[in-house]
Each structure stands twice: as structure tokens, then as C-alpha cells.
Design a protein around this motif. Sequence first.
Motif, PDB file in Angstrom:
ATOM      1  N   PRO A  87       0.816  -1.215   0.000  1.00  0.00           N
ATOM      2  CA  PRO A  87       0.000   0.000   0.000  1.00  0.00           C
ATOM      3  C   PRO A  87       0.846   1.259   0.000  1.00  0.00           C
ATOM      4  N   PHE A  88       1.982   1.201   0.666  1.00  0.00           N
ATOM      5  CA  PHE A  88       2.881   2.358   0.691  1.00  0.00           C
ATOM      6  C   PHE A  88       3.364   2.673  -0.728  1.00  0.00           C
ATOM      7  N   ILE A  89       3.835   1.646  -1.418  1.00  0.00           N
ATOM      8  CA  ILE A  89       4.279   1.844  -2.801  1.00  0.00           C
ATOM      9  C   ILE A  89       3.129   2.389  -3.639  1.00  0.00           C
ATOM     10  N   GLY A  90       1.937   1.795  -3.453  1.00  0.00           N
ATOM     11  CA  GLY A  90       0.767   2.244  -4.207  1.00  0.00           C
ATOM     12  C   GLY A  90       0.495   3.714  -3.981  1.00  0.00           C
ATOM     13  N   ALA A  91       0.530   4.121  -2.711  1.00  0.00           N
ATOM     14  CA  ALA A  91       0.256   5.518  -2.390  1.00  0.00           C
ATOM     15  C   ALA A  91       1.291   6.436  -3.038  1.00  0.00           C
ATOM     16  N   VAL A  92       2.560   6.020  -3.002  1.00  0.00           N
ATOM     17  CA  VAL A  92       3.610   6.840  -3.622  1.00  0.00           C
ATOM     18  C   VAL A  92       3.369   6.961  -5.128  1.00  0.00           C
ATOM     19  N   LEU A  93       3.053   5.841  -5.749  1.00  0.00           N
ATOM     20  CA  LEU A  93       2.787   5.852  -7.192  1.00  0.00           C
ATOM     21  C   LEU A  93       1.678   6.849  -7.534  1.00  0.00           C
ATOM     22  N   LEU A  94       0.559   6.753  -6.793  1.00  0.00           N
ATOM     23  CA  LEU A  94      -0.584   7.626  -7.078  1.00  0.00           C
ATOM     24  C   LEU A  94      -0.211   9.085  -6.839  1.00  0.00           C
ATOM     25  N   ALA A  95       0.542   9.329  -5.766  1.00  0.00           N
ATOM     26  CA  ALA A  95       0.937  10.705  -5.463  1.00  0.00           C
ATOM     27  C   ALA A  95       1.807  11.256  -6.592  1.00  0.00           C
ATOM     28  N   VAL A  96       2.753  10.440  -7.057  1.00  0.00           N
ATOM     29  CA  VAL A  96       3.628  10.884  -8.150  1.00  0.00           C
ATOM     30  C   VAL A  96       2.807  11.228  -9.389  1.00  0.00           C
ATOM     31  N   MET A  97       1.845  10.350  -9.713  1.00  0.00           N
ATOM     32  CA  MET A  97       1.011  10.593 -10.901  1.00  0.00           C
ATOM     33  C   MET A  97       0.225  11.896 -10.739  1.00  0.00           C
ATOM     34  N   ALA A  98      -0.348  12.079  -9.544  1.00  0.00           N
ATOM     35  CA  ALA A  98      -1.159  13.278  -9.324  1.00  0.00           C
ATOM     36  C   ALA A  98      -0.308  14.527  -9.489  1.00  0.00           C
ATOM     37  N   VAL A  99       0.865  14.521  -8.868  1.00  0.00           N
ATOM     38  CA  VAL A  99       1.755  15.684  -8.981  1.00  0.00           C
ATOM     39  C   VAL A  99       2.115  15.918 -10.439  1.00  0.00           C
ATOM     40  N   PHE A 100       2.415  14.859 -11.136  1.00  0.00           N
ATOM     41  CA  PHE A 100       2.782  14.943 -12.548  1.00  0.00           C
ATOM     42  C   PHE A 100       1.679  15.640 -13.349  1.00  0.00           C
ATOM     43  N   ILE A 101       0.443  15.155 -13.157  1.00  0.00           N
ATOM     44  CA  ILE A 101      -0.678  15.689 -13.934  1.00  0.00           C
ATOM     45  C   ILE A 101      -0.926  17.161 -13.608  1.00  0.00           C
ATOM     46  N   VAL A 102      -0.665  17.531 -12.370  1.00  0.00           N
ATOM     47  CA  VAL A 102      -0.928  18.921 -11.975  1.00  0.00           C
ATOM     48  C   VAL A 102       0.227  19.837 -12.381  1.00  0.00           C
TER      49      VAL A 102
END
Lengths: 330, 299
Positions: free
Chosen positions: B29-44
Amino acid sequence: MMDVRGEPLLDIDDLRVQFQVGSGFGAKKVVKAVDGVSLSLHSGQTLGLVGESGCGKSTLLRALFGLSPVAGGKITVAGKDVTHAGRRERRMLSNHMQMVFQDPYSALDPRMTVHEIVAEPLRVAGRYNSREVEELLDRVGVSAEMSTRRPSEFSGGQRQRVGIARALALRPRVLILDEPVSALDVSIQAQVLNLLGDLQQEFGLAYLFVSHDLSVVRHIADEIAVMYLGRIVERGAADAVFRGPEHPYTRSLLASAPIADPTRSRQRPPRTLAGEPPDAANPPSGCAFRSRCPQAQDRCAEQLPQLRESDPGHSRACFFPEIPIRAAAS
Amino acid sequence: MSQLASSRRPAVRRTARTRRRIGRLPLLPFIGAVLLAVMAVFIVVVPMLPGFDPLTQNLSMARLAPFTDAAHPLGTDSIGRDLLSRLAEGGRITMSITLAVVAINVVLGIILGLCAGFFGGWIDNVIGLVSDANLAMPVVLLLIAISSVTGPSATLMIVVLGCTFWMGYARVARAIAISLRGRDFVVAPQILGAGAAWTIRKHILPHVLPQMLILAVTDIGVVMLVQAGLDFLGLGVQPPSPTWGGMILEGQKMLRLSPWQAIIPGTAIFMLVVGTQFVSQLLTAESSTPLRKARRANV
Ligand SMILES: Nc1ncnc2c1ncn2[C@@H]1O[C@H](COP(=O)(O)OP(=O)(O)OP(=O)(O)O)[C@@H](O)[C@H]1O
Ligand code: SF4
Ligand SMILES: [Mg+2]
């Protein structure tokens, strides 16, 4: 003596509750869970309703709030017929009569704080007031700092206190208590019973107190009604019923509950209750207690005994009741 | 009274629980959360960069490989559009559509499931029928059929997908409603004369929402894949607006000449699906505890 107190707060007249059971295409059976029960409750009074598990106690109580399928009879609360009350009438009714549930674990929403739980009746009635909720919680012995916690952090006794506070929120005059202490440890039971006693004094409450435990009822009730398979089999002042039980079922119940009582030793030796209660969907003909009754005779299979008064205010439904010594002597 | 003793005990229990949650956050879940956070930052963040331009074509700059040109860090596609910009813009569009689709399904599923479970009877039967019919319906065929009349569009896809995945939510919501409706805390407001809406909103919905969140997070990945597939078939968002699925479609034709055109959006989809699946594991473990506990307490 009971009759001179004026109009009862709660009057149940010949109430019948029937469940249709049996599935699909098969012949439907009717379970007469409550079969012609009449009771009344006056201001400040405690009526103890006693009976084994499955005899219809909860079904009767639920019927008072429109939660059981009422097949006949009449329920009057504070002079108003509420047998088939609609939602708006229930709101009015909830100012007069409230319920405390048997299982304190299922009675409180695990996702709410106890403050919110006690506040709910006030919110539904549209007169929420935070201070009032805190006062109620304080009154039942739940401190202010606990009020933001969820029920999972409370013990069974504390949960039941919260349940009582919720029931009192709308300042009703009648509390319907469905085995309010049976889920609690014995030491906690006494505390909650004391609280109920104090609250009754303070708010002038009338209690309809259900229990299968005679020793609990004996502490708190002024009047006793004994229920067997959906019917009241004996009814009277608590003293009279405990000292001179007349119905064989009441006698068995008392015999299986160890209560020291000097007057009892002069009567016949008590018998304990044998066997299981019969299937409610398939009751014996005549007197329902016949299958377990030591006194049963032919007549009991043929006719249904009706409640008859022996002394004023004391009645029983039995063809061959015990004759109490006190009656024989007089 | 026992109040002192028991008011202290829960406090201790609570700190222990908090510590456990932080200390033993599981790896996945930690890796998952990091992945999603990275994607969100990227898109923004990417759209704020100076060179952001997902649409302009420049054939002289076509098919630049990634990491070879500072102006196009992820390279360009076969008609010279900046892939970094297209990936971010495509991500924004893809995510918006996905979230909209999931949101519609969640709302539909909750409403229908709660009604079916709480009221039972014929309402339950009707909703069950609709659900079965919906399950049997082939989404792609339906979308093709409607598209052939109205022409394909993002809105149409959102509406069709929005009515396609609600059955799972409804089933869970219904099951929870059934398990709760006989409980005394659900009966209590009925005694007060509260309406069904009040009872459902106050006492059933809060128990259902965490479970819905788990399903929704899991579904984000699924819906995105389906949506990418529909874009891929040309049934969704229309060019030149980029979507991740559309980018794979374009890239697939160029797999020999510029494989990165498909690999880059493919990786993005993969990361997002993996990220949501990993995070949903954590939610499952966390969120089912209170309900399970309540259930156990009631046995
Ligand atoms: N919804 C229902 N459908 C069919 N039968 C029911 C239903 N509810 C109760 N009964 C039947 O009615 C009878 C009385 O049940 P009830 O729960 O009122 O008993 P009780 O006296 O409260 O018992 P307990 O002490 O266990 O709480 C039982 O035989 C039960 O099977
Ligand atoms: S009527 Fe007959 S069977 Fe019933 S309690 Fe009396 S003696 Fe027993
Ligand atoms: Mg009961």
C-alpha cells in the motif's frame, strides 16, 4: 387498588400479534406470538412482565411501537389510540413513551459518538440542544469527556446508561424496558437497576419492565404479569404473586428462582420447570401449559382457561390453581 | 463506580492502535500511495511548465526519442507533438473521465443497493432484475450501437460506463443494509417517527461508505483500462484530445519506428492500476475492522 389511580398512561387491550410463517407454495402457518394480552400501566408504576425466552415479550413490546404485525386489539397511550399510528403520530407518541433495548451492543450505532446517539431523538423532534444532551449523559453517569467517544470504548453497563439517556431525551413518562439488564454482569445489573429506580423517582416514570429473571423483577416491580406462549397466565400485585403464586407456571418459575421466603415453606414443595416450551406455531390444544403442567387434567386439553380473579387485582388463567394458604385460612 | 477504570482503558487502547497503524504500514500500500501521489503531482505540475503544449504538430521534430532533447524530455510522437505534455494532458482527461464514471456508479450503486436492502420486498426484486439485466448487457456493443446513431463522444462514454459498474456497489450496499436493518440502532429512530431517509442516511450509509471507497479505488484501475480500450477502439474521447488509451492506439501503429509512443502511456496506465490496487489493499484491512468488530460484539 390499582384501579383507583385514574386513566392509565398505557393501556393494552386484547392485543394480538400474528406472524405468517412457512415459505413459498406450502400452506402458510400462523404463529400467534401475542394472543389476547391485556395490560395497563399507571403513572409512576412498574409493571414487570415475566416469561421464558420466546414467549412473545419482545414481540409485544415492539407492537407498542408499530414494529410487530398487530392482528387485533387496541393500544392506548395517554388516552390516544396508537394501534395503527402513522409516522406523524409516532412522533407525538415518542414524547410519551420510549424504549430501552435488550442488547446494549446492538442498540447503539457503532459509528456515532454517544453524544450524537443521545441527541438523535431531539434532532428528529427538531429541538436539539447540546447542553441538554450533556446533562442527560451526566445524569445517567457518563462524564462529559466520554461523550465524544464511540460505543466501542464503553462497557456494557455504560452502553446501557447511554441507551437510557437516549430513551429519556424527549422526557417521556413511560419507559418500555426490554430486559435492560439481562446482557450485563450481575454486579453491573445492580448499578443499572439502582439508576432506573432513581430516575423513576426523579422523573415520575412508569416502567413496563420485561425480564425472564424473577429476582430482577422482584426488586423493581409493583405489579407482575406472567406470560406463557403469547398469553398472560397470571397477573397481580408483586407481593401477592410472589407470596402466593396460583398458576402452576408461575409456581415453577418461582421454584427455579432461588428466593428465600418464609411463607413458601408452608406450601407444597415447589417443583422445578421440566421440558421445553412448545413450538409457538404448534401450541397444545386448550391450556398451552398443559404439556408441562403437573396438575393437568382432561379438561385442560379441551378448554382454554381464561384469566379469572381470585382476589381483587390478582388473577390467573388456570382451571386448577393452587389454593394459597392465606385464602384457605380466611 | 467503574467509570474511572473504564475511561482510562480505551485511551490506552487507542494510542496502541495509532502506533500500530503508523509503524507497520505495509509495503505494498505504501508503494501504491507513492505511485498515485507521483502521478497526481505529474498531472498537476506539467501543465504549469513553460513548454507545455500537447497539440501543436511539428513534423520536423517528429519521433524524437525520449531523453534526447531538452525541449521534449519524453520525446515526440509521429507528428512531432510533445509526449510529456500529451501524457500529462491525457492523464488529466483520462482521470477526469474515470473519476466521473466511478462516481456515477458509486452513487447509483449506493442508492439502489440501500433501497433494495432496506426496503426489501418488491423494491428489492425490481432492483435485482434491473441489475441482472444490466450485468447481461455487453457494454461495448451497446456503446457501438448508440455511437452509430449519435456519433462517438466522451459524454456518451461517461454515461454508458456510468451505468455499467454500479451492480457491484449495489450488491455490497444491499448486503450491509440487510445485515443492519434489524439491529436495534436502526429500529430506534423508527420508534421516534423518523423517516426511512433519515434512518438510511444516519445509520446505514455511514457503514456502507467505507466499503464503497474500497470498491471504488479498485474500480478506478478497471474503469481506466476499459476506457482506454474504448478510446483505443475510437469510441471514446475524440482526437486530437489526448487520452492514455488513445495514445497507445496511435503508438501501436508506430511500434517499429518509435516504440516509446505506446510504451510511455502504457507505463502510466500500468502504474495507476497497480497503485490503486495496492492502496485498496490497505483500505480493505483498515476499513473492515470496525464493522467486523461490531458484528463480533453482536454474536
Ligand atoms: N419476525 C418474526 N417472524 C416469525 N416469527 C417471529 C418473528 N418474531 C418473533 N417471532 C416468534 O414469536 C415468538 C416470540 O418471540 P419474542 O422475540 O417476542 O420472544 P421473547 O419473549 O422476547 O424472547 P427472548 O426472551 O428470547 O427475547 C417466537 O416464537 C418467535 O419465533
Ligand atoms: S389449566 Fe390445567 S394445564 Fe393449564 S395450568 Fe391449569 S392445571 Fe395446568
Ligand atoms: Mg426478547
